[in-house]
Design an enzyme around this catalytic site. Structure first.
Site, short mmCIF file in Angstrom:
data_model
loop_
_atom_site.label_atom_id
_atom_site.label_comp_id
_atom_site.label_asym_id
_atom_site.label_seq_id
_atom_site.Cartn_x
_atom_site.Cartn_y
_atom_site.Cartn_z
N GLU A 116 114.55 102.77 110.16
CA GLU A 116 114.43 104.23 110.22
C GLU A 116 114.04 104.78 111.58
O GLU A 116 114.51 105.83 111.99
CB GLU A 116 113.45 104.74 109.16
CG GLU A 116 114.03 104.83 107.74
CD GLU A 116 114.20 103.47 107.09
OE1 GLU A 116 113.69 102.47 107.60
OE2 GLU A 116 114.89 103.42 106.04
N HIS A 173 109.38 106.70 95.29
CA HIS A 173 110.64 107.45 95.24
C HIS A 173 110.40 108.86 94.73
O HIS A 173 111.25 109.46 94.11
CB HIS A 173 111.68 106.75 94.36
CG HIS A 173 112.17 105.46 94.93
ND1 HIS A 173 111.46 104.28 94.83
CD2 HIS A 173 113.30 105.14 95.63
CE1 HIS A 173 112.13 103.30 95.42
NE2 HIS A 173 113.25 103.81 95.91
#
Ligand SMILES: Cc1ncc(C[n+]2csc(CCOP(=O)(O)OP(=O)(O)O)c2C)c(N)n1
Lengths: 349, 328
Positions: free
Chosen positions: B60, B129
């Protein structure tokens, strides 16, 4: 294996495609003058720090050969230089003036990179694409890869040079950047100035191997180690790496072994962590003397010329010091309003 | 007009902008052949090719850092973070780097880039999540943070984000992706970043929200209108930074009471900033202290359904808070 073989074997670009144009007498003398100017300015800035006028200084002494050699191998009219803080000689080689640099060290009005918002050598230059957004080490490596991606996508034949130290080599951004550049064969050269220390932490505690360049294999790119005290050797290695990148051969990791003659910055004291022996031996080879020996051996430098070059550097630095000391400090109004340049204005600029 | 879901609106916005401007590219994990884990880039690889639709390594920090370099060097990258929960490795490149490019070069360089990420809970996502990460970005000057709730807003704002010359963090609430449908004009349009929208007019009190909570608030407003005759006005922030304080204050000056609703945990949140803005800008119009309804101060919502429901706000919880405020 030679550097040529390493680069051509890895990329399959064929050894014969890559040859290094020899440096002319003028080139060598110009490189020497640049190193002398950088050294003289570097000494001056250190002095200005001790006088309480320059808040922070990171010296490039010992790195000048690597820096001047790398720039010589590049093309400032089109290449991108994503530098870090220890690049005073790179700046000199790219034509940034001592006055401009001193405006930075003294945080004065007219400083060209960040309008004195940032530490010296941070921000960007207009004349040459020198960029350094951040103090956070290794963050410039993904930026460099992004620069190269944008050039590759648009078919622009510029090369990006990503400068970093052996400490920065440990950061995750370094790994991620090299990995991506290797996958996409991007026109970027990773130029590590390995001076064996990250502030006080020695190389042996930074990595379990001896050479940063050994990691290149893991990214599918050539990795070469070069004597960073020898400007011509660095020029040759960087020339091959840059030419290869420009020809579509992808990235190279070039590690220049240099010495850091001064403490990490003006706030550091390296006698706390370097042995007296280490401090003494590290200065036994000096890139400027190595260049002098070369010039003398080629009959390009005698005592008179040498004196003239050093005197001229002192004169230039004296004038620059005067100009920078005379310049006002920016005030937070008008052009130097601290609220400016947060977002684009209504015209998108 | 066509009826679209939020994910379709997001996809359409990117597709239109990539068709219109060769310099727009998208990079992220699983976005090429797979079309993204939520299919936001379904078919893009066929339409735009692998040079502009880049499947990145699983890394990322470099997804954002490379996008940043490409942006400064002339492109308009869209960096996709697969789930907002995984943006933390890229925080330095966003907060530390992207936000400071223009400021740190005194305007000589700038970074026209968008970092898109699906965020938010109520999807049985558990601790990793479900995260609301919005306030961390909203705190950082130099970034713009957009968090639309409807397909119409998502499309118009994403197009503006891609055209913006400064970095935009574009937050897409996962639960709205397929749940929320709405009218989207057939002809091209954009919406300005930094402008809130009154989603329901009302006279008794103001409810400020964003993202999925806008829909929960609208449901709650209907509930209290029916059961108690309370007429709530719903202000959808749409952009978290820069914050449209004018629209909030205008509404509160009319209704004299305000409730701020946020899915994220309570303390130091967007609601605190909104409440402080109201306290400063509309103190004399207030008939009650500004109320906040938020997730609890816990690291994140748990996985198992009843535990998640305990953490997560609902139209019922919001309706109760509205009734309390109305009764003050
Ligand atoms: C991410 C990060 N951590 C710590 C620092 C503090 N710091 C500044 S320079 C430095 C050492 C860097 O060493 P190296 O990369 O080898 O470069 P050198 O200074 O030796 O040229 C450290 C630890 C920093 N700037 N960024």
């Amino acid at each position: 294996m030679s550097i040529e073989e390493t680069i051509s074997r890895r990329t399959g670009s064929g050894k014969n495609d890559l040859s290094v144009p020899p440096l002319t007498e003028d080139d060598l003398l110009e490189m020497y003058r640049t190193m002398v100017l950088s050294r003289t300015l570097d000494e001056r800035v250190w002095l200005l720090n001790r006088q309480g006028k320059a808040a922070i200084v990171a010296s490039a002494q010992g790195h000048e050969g690597a820096q001047v050699g790398a720039v010589k191998a590049s093309d400032p009219s089109r290449d991108h230089y994503l530098i870090y803080y220890r690049e005073l000689c790179t700046m000199m080689a790219l034509g940034v003036t001592p006055t401009e640099m001193l405006l930075g060290f003294l945080a004065k009005e007219g400083e060209p990179m960040s309008s004195a918002r940032q530490f010296p050598l941070h921000g960007s230059m207009d004349r040459v694409d020198i960029v350094s957004f951040s103090n956070v080490v290794a963050t410039q490596l993904p930026h460099a890869v992004g620069f190269a991606l944008a050039d590759q996508m648009r078919g622009i034949d510029a090369v990006t040079i990503a400068y970093f130290g052996d400490g920065a080599a440990s950061m995750g951004d370094t790994h991620e950047s090299m990995n991506f550049a290797g996958i996409h064969k991007l026109p970027v050269v990773f130029f590590c100035e390995n001076n064996r220390y990250a502030i006080s932490v020695p190389l042996s505690k930074q990595m379990a191997i001896d050479s940063v360049a050994d990691r290149a294999e893991g990214y599918g790119m050539p990795g070469v180690t070069v004597d960073g005290m020898d400007p011509v050797a660095v020029y040759e290695a960087m020339y091959l790496a840059i030419a290869n990148a420009r020809n579509g051969g992808g990235p190279t990791l070039v590690e220049a072994r240099v010495e850091r003659f001064y403490p990490h910055t003006s706030d550091d004291d390296h006698t706390r962590y370097r042995s007296a022996d280490d401090i003494e031996t590290m200065t036994q080879r000096d890139p400027i003397e190595i260049m002098e020996q070369l010039l003398v051996s080629r009959d390009l430098l005698g005592e008179a010329r040498k004196e003239q070059i050093w005197d001229s550097a002192t004169r230039i630095v004296n004038e620059a010091t005067q100009a920078a000391e005379d310049a006002p400090l920016p005030q937070p109004t008008g052009d130097n309003d601290i609220y400016k340049h947060l977002y684009a204005d209504s015209n998108g600029n | 007009m066509a009826t679209k879901t939020v994910i379709e609106a997001v996809r359409d916005a990117m597709h239109e902008e990539m068709s219109r401007d060769q310099n727009v590219l998208i990079m992220g994990e699983d976005i090429a052949e797979r079309g993204g884990v939520f299919l936001a880039t379904d078919g893009f690889i066929d339409d735009f090719g692998s040079a502009r639709v880049i499947d990145t390594p699983l890394a990322e920090s470099s997804i954002v850092g490379i996008a940043l370099g490409a942006a400064v060097n002339g492109l308009r990258p869209i960096a996709e973070i697969e789930f907002a929960d995984f943006v933390w490795p890229a925080m330095n490149q966003i907060v530390g780097e992207a936000s400071k490019v223009r400021y740190g070069t005194a305007g000589k360089k700038y970074a026209p880039m968008v970092v898109r990420m699906p965020y938010g809970g109520g999807v049985r996502g558990g601790l990793y999540h479900s995260q609301s990460i919005d306030v961390v970005f909203a705190h950082q000057p130099g970034l713009q943070v957009v968090a639309p709730a409807t397909p119409y807003d998502a499309k118009g704002l994403l197009k503006s984000a891609i055209r913006s010359n400064d970095p935009v963090i574009f937050l897409e609430h996962k639960r709205t992706y397929r749940l929320v449908r709405g009218e989207v004009p057939d002809q091209e349009y954009t919406l300005p970043i930094g402008v809130a929208d009154v989603k329901r007019e009302g006279s008794d009190l103001t409810v400020v929200a964003y993202g999925l909570m806008v829909h929960y608030c609208l449901e709650a407003a209907n509930m209290v209108a029916e059961s108690d005759g309370i007429d709530a006005e719903i202000v959808d922030l749409r952009t978290l930074s820069p914050l449209d304080r004018e629209t909030i204050l205008k509404s509160v000056r009319k209704t004299s009471k305000a409730l701020v609703v946020q899915e994220d945990s309570l303390s130091y949140g967007i609601g605190a900033e909104v409440a402080a803005s109201i306290a400063t800008g509309a103190f004399e119009d207030l008939d009650a202290p500004v109320a906040r309804l938020a997730g609890p101060d816990l690291p994140e919502m748990p996985f198992s359904p009843a535990l998640e429901a305990e953490y997560m706000l609902s139209p019922e919880k919001i309706a109760a808070a509205i009734r309390d405020l109305a009764a003050y």
